[in-house]
Design an enzyme around this catalytic site. Structure first.
Site, PDB file in Angstrom:
ATOM      1  N   GLU A   1      10.230   5.105  -2.991  1.00  0.00           N
ATOM      2  CA  GLU A   1       9.048   4.774  -2.186  1.00  0.00           C
ATOM      3  C   GLU A   1       7.867   5.668  -2.570  1.00  0.00           C
ATOM      4  O   GLU A   1       6.728   5.210  -2.643  1.00  0.00           O
ATOM      5  CB  GLU A   1       9.354   4.911  -0.697  1.00  0.00           C
TER       6      GLU A   1
ATOM      7  N   GLU B   1       0.921   2.630  -6.971  1.00  0.00           N
ATOM      8  CA  GLU B   1      -0.141   1.867  -6.306  1.00  0.00           C
ATOM      9  C   GLU B   1      -1.480   2.596  -6.397  1.00  0.00           C
ATOM     10  O   GLU B   1      -2.510   1.984  -6.668  1.00  0.00           O
ATOM     11  CB  GLU B   1       0.224   1.616  -4.842  1.00  0.00           C
TER      12      GLU B   1
END
Length: 116
Positions: free
Chosen positions: A64, A71
């Site tokens: 994660e 991102e």
């Protein structure tokens, strides 16, 4: 080896962890891990089962964090909407999903026989 640089790198890593905890999905994974740890203590898991769960939780949380980093880099490199930027972000998110689903299955395989 420069000892000062070495210890500074730990500070950067810790800062990265704190930055990542601002992400909603990471907070969800951290809360889920806490629930698993509490359930594990009440269930009386073996050392091997703890090792498996710790590894799985670390993989999901670590993935994660890598997803969040990807991102941010994609957003920096491509502030405008671009199909390849979307694909990169979607693939990284998909990797987290693969680990998360696998971790749920592993958790069920460890906990369900002990509970039923």
């Amino acid at each position: 080896m420069n000892v000062s640089k070495f210890f500074k790198s730990f500070n950067y890593a810790i800062e990265g962890i704190f930055t990542a905890t601002k992400e909603q999905n990471l907070r969800f994974h951290l809360v889920s891990a806490l629930v698993v740890v509490i359930a594990g203590f009440y269930t009386g898991l073996s050392t091997t089962e703890w090792l498996i769960l710790i590894l799985v939780m670390a993989l999901v949380i670590g993935t994660e964090m890598v997803n969040s980093a990807i991102e941010r880099v994609v957003d920096l490199a491509s502030p405008e909407i671009h199909p390849l930027a979307k694909q990169a972000k979607d693939i990284a998110a998909g990797a987290v999903l693969v680990f998360a689903v696998a971790s749920v299955i592993i958790g069920l395989l460890i906990f369900l026989p002990k509970w039923f």
